[in-house]
Design a protein around this motif. Structure first.
Motif, PDB file in Angstrom:
ATOM      1  N   VAL A  78      -6.452   7.481   0.171  1.00  0.00           N
ATOM      2  CA  VAL A  78      -5.304   7.122   1.034  1.00  0.00           C
ATOM      3  C   VAL A  78      -5.991   6.911   2.390  1.00  0.00           C
ATOM      4  N   ILE A 132      -3.915   4.712  -5.405  1.00  0.00           N
ATOM      5  CA  ILE A 132      -4.680   4.059  -4.122  1.00  0.00           C
ATOM      6  C   ILE A 132      -5.057   2.577  -4.773  1.00  0.00           C
ATOM      7  N   ALA A 133      -5.289   1.876  -3.583  1.00  0.00           N
ATOM      8  CA  ALA A 133      -5.654   0.332  -3.775  1.00  0.00           C
ATOM      9  C   ALA A 133      -7.209   0.255  -3.877  1.00  0.00           C
ATOM     10  N   ALA A 179      -5.916  -5.575  -4.735  1.00  0.00           N
ATOM     11  CA  ALA A 179      -6.196  -4.238  -5.407  1.00  0.00           C
ATOM     12  C   ALA A 179      -7.312  -3.928  -6.269  1.00  0.00           C
ATOM     13  N   ASP A 221      -9.532  -9.599   0.411  1.00  0.00           N
ATOM     14  CA  ASP A 221      -8.832  -8.847  -0.626  1.00  0.00           C
ATOM     15  C   ASP A 221      -7.413  -9.396  -0.774  1.00  0.00           C
ATOM     16  N   CYS A 272      -8.925  -2.975   1.407  1.00  0.00           N
ATOM     17  CA  CYS A 272      -7.985  -3.754   1.981  1.00  0.00           C
ATOM     18  C   CYS A 272      -8.583  -4.580   3.147  1.00  0.00           C
ATOM     19  N   TRP A 322      -6.677  -0.874   6.265  1.00  0.00           N
ATOM     20  CA  TRP A 322      -5.677  -1.748   6.841  1.00  0.00           C
ATOM     21  C   TRP A 322      -5.491  -1.903   8.347  1.00  0.00           C
ATOM     22  N   LEU A 370       0.895  -1.287  -0.057  1.00  0.00           N
ATOM     23  CA  LEU A 370      -0.100   0.175  -0.084  1.00  0.00           C
ATOM     24  C   LEU A 370       0.910   1.185   0.185  1.00  0.00           C
ATOM     25  N   ASP A 401      -7.617   3.452   2.312  1.00  0.00           N
ATOM     26  CA  ASP A 401      -6.624   2.276   2.421  1.00  0.00           C
ATOM     27  C   ASP A 401      -5.915   2.232   3.866  1.00  0.00           C
ATOM     28  N   ALA A 443      -7.882  -0.262  -7.844  1.00  0.00           N
ATOM     29  CA  ALA A 443      -6.944   0.879  -7.884  1.00  0.00           C
ATOM     30  C   ALA A 443      -7.001   1.588  -8.879  1.00  0.00           C
ATOM     31  N   HIS A 473       0.877   4.188  -2.665  1.00  0.00           N
ATOM     32  CA  HIS A 473       0.697   5.672  -2.554  1.00  0.00           C
ATOM     33  C   HIS A 473       1.998   6.492  -2.875  1.00  0.00           C
TER      34      HIS A 473
END
Length: 445
Positions: A159, A117-118, A138, A125, A121, A166, A108, A162, A141, A112
């Motif tokens: 961001v 961006i993914a 992702a 995934d 998360c 996480w 990730l 993400d 993305a 960034h």
């Protein structure tokens, strides 16, 4: 059915944006094919652009991009995901949690750093390769900016999503491991620095490899030449018909019948066969014993009658016959027992199909050829998966006479095999079920 020249094996899922299939590539290996639905073409194109711009070892790579009634992305097939592993593992160690989480944080962070961006998360995934290394799918993305500045990172909603995704995943995984998120990791997340968060996690605990399932013994990949054989008879044929009728009865009989069938299904089929065979054997034994008893009784009565008659007819002054009775003809030598016939050659025996997809598919296809030759529709239904297209096509696929089978790949409960033939090479997909092997589909290569 194909997408971008990839034969489809089975559907995985479908949402508002895409449909996802398990398919086979030109070599027969399994791949995951994503095709956009109406209105989703641009999203998948942006996804391909972002992932192709970054070659990271913990991102699932895109193998190919095509257009076939929509944007098509081809990825390698990784069947295990982190969510399934957590359910199976239940209580991972903190070191395993570090192995599952830190590489994803690094991936990730790399996205960034490229201004991308993914898009998500979660545990589902994240895929695991055969060695247990985590890779982020992702999906969703996209590249948000060509210049990844601190100002963009602090203001980007992608961001932020993400980082939040996480962090939520890390809290859940560490909780199952009986640990908490370290303060250094929280500090890095507060600055939206996921790469630093991964490094802090590695500092807190030493990484340990994920404990995966015990590796099963690899199935035989030796070629098996097809041998035509007769259709199943006796108990096997009866059981196949009863299994099909039981499924239909469970579907149409309502909740009570379904519960009864569920209870009966706990008994393995071979135990039903053994019980039925035992009952039949007891019945036959009883009949044979009763017949033997009657025959013995009749023989004893006849011997008694002959003895009485001989006693009455013999004169009292009969000459002794001891000498005559003792001088008998020379004893004949008993003939030598015939030597047992030579056993049949080993290569004429049908391959053992239990537990071996190559042998199981060989036996299945041989029986299918016999059913096709006989025009037995009920037999064909029992040998195919209920959703098999081969049950409805006007000209079903036939196994070539010179065909041999080679294992390509396991796809969940399905096995993909290659039919090696000089005349008509093909591929077949067979399913392993409790009732045995069934044919899901077949197609010419």
């Amino acid at each position: 059915m194909t997408i971008a020249a990839h034969p489809l094996v089975r559907a995985l899922r479908r949402d508002a944006e895409r449909e996802v299939w398990v398919a086979a590539d030109a070599s027969g290996a399994g791949v995951e094919v994503h095709r956009s639905l109406a209105g989703g073409e641009a999203a998948l194109a942006r996804e391909a652009e972002a992932l192709l711009a970054l070659d990271h070892p913990h991102l699932v790579p895109i193998l190919d991009v095509a257009v076939d009634a929509g944007t098509v992305l081809v990825r390698p097939l990784l069947q295990r995901n982190l969510a399934d592993w957590l359910v199976q593992r239940q209580s991972p160690s903190p070191g395993e949690a570090v192995t599952a989480l830190a590489p994803i944080a690094t991936a990730l962070g790399a996205l960034h750093a490229c201004g991308a961006i993914a898009g998500g998360c979660s545990a589902s995934d994240i895929r695991l390769d055969p060695d247990g290394a985590p890779l982020l799918m992702a999906e969703g993305a996209c590249i948000e900016t060509e210049r990844a500045t601190d100002a963009w990172r602090e203001s980007s909603e992608g961001v932020a999503a993400d980082v939040a995704g996480w962090r939520q995943l890390a809290l859940a995984v560490l909780e199952t491991a009986g640990a908490a998120l370290p303060d250094a990791v929280e500090a890095a997340l507060g600055q939206r620095q996921l790469a630093a968060a991964g490094d802090a996690l590695l500092t807190a605990w030493p990484a340990l490899p994920l404990e995966l399932d015990a590796a099963a013994s690899p199935p035989s990949d030796a070629r098996v030449r097809m041998r035509r054989r007769d259709r199943a008879v006796g108990v096997d044929a009866v059981w196949a018909r009863l299994a099909l009728l039981t499924e239909l009865l469970a579907e149409r009989g309502g909740p009570l019948v379904q519960r009864a069938m569920a209870a009966l299904s706990l008994v393995r089929p071979r135990f039903w066969a053994v019980a039925g065979g035992g009952a039949a054997a007891l019945t036959v034994m009883a009949v044979l014993l009763s017949q033997a008893g009657a025959a013995d009784a009749g023989a004893m009565d006849a011997d008694a009658a002959r003895t009485d008659a001989a006693s009455a007819a013999a004169p009292a002054s009969a000459a002794p016959t001891d000498a005559a009775s003792t001088s008998t003809a020379p004893t004949e030598t008993s003939p030598t027992a015939a030597a047992p016939a030579d056993p049949a050659p080993a290569d004429t025996a049908a391959p053992t199909s239990e537990g071996d997809p190559v042998a199981g598919a060989a036996a299945l296809l041989a029986e299918r050829e016999a059913c096709l030759d006989a025009g037995d529709a009920a037999c064909l239904v029992a040998l195919h998966d209920p959703g098999s297209p081969q049950l409805t096509v006007a000209d079903p696929w036939r196994m070539p006479d010179d065909g041999t089978l080679e294992l390509v790949q396991r796809l969940g409960d399905a096995w993909l095999l290659r039919v090696v033939s000089e005349r008509e090479p093909a591929s077949v997909l067979v399913m392993s079920t409790e009732a045995g092997w069934t044919l899901r589909d077949a197609w010419s290569d």
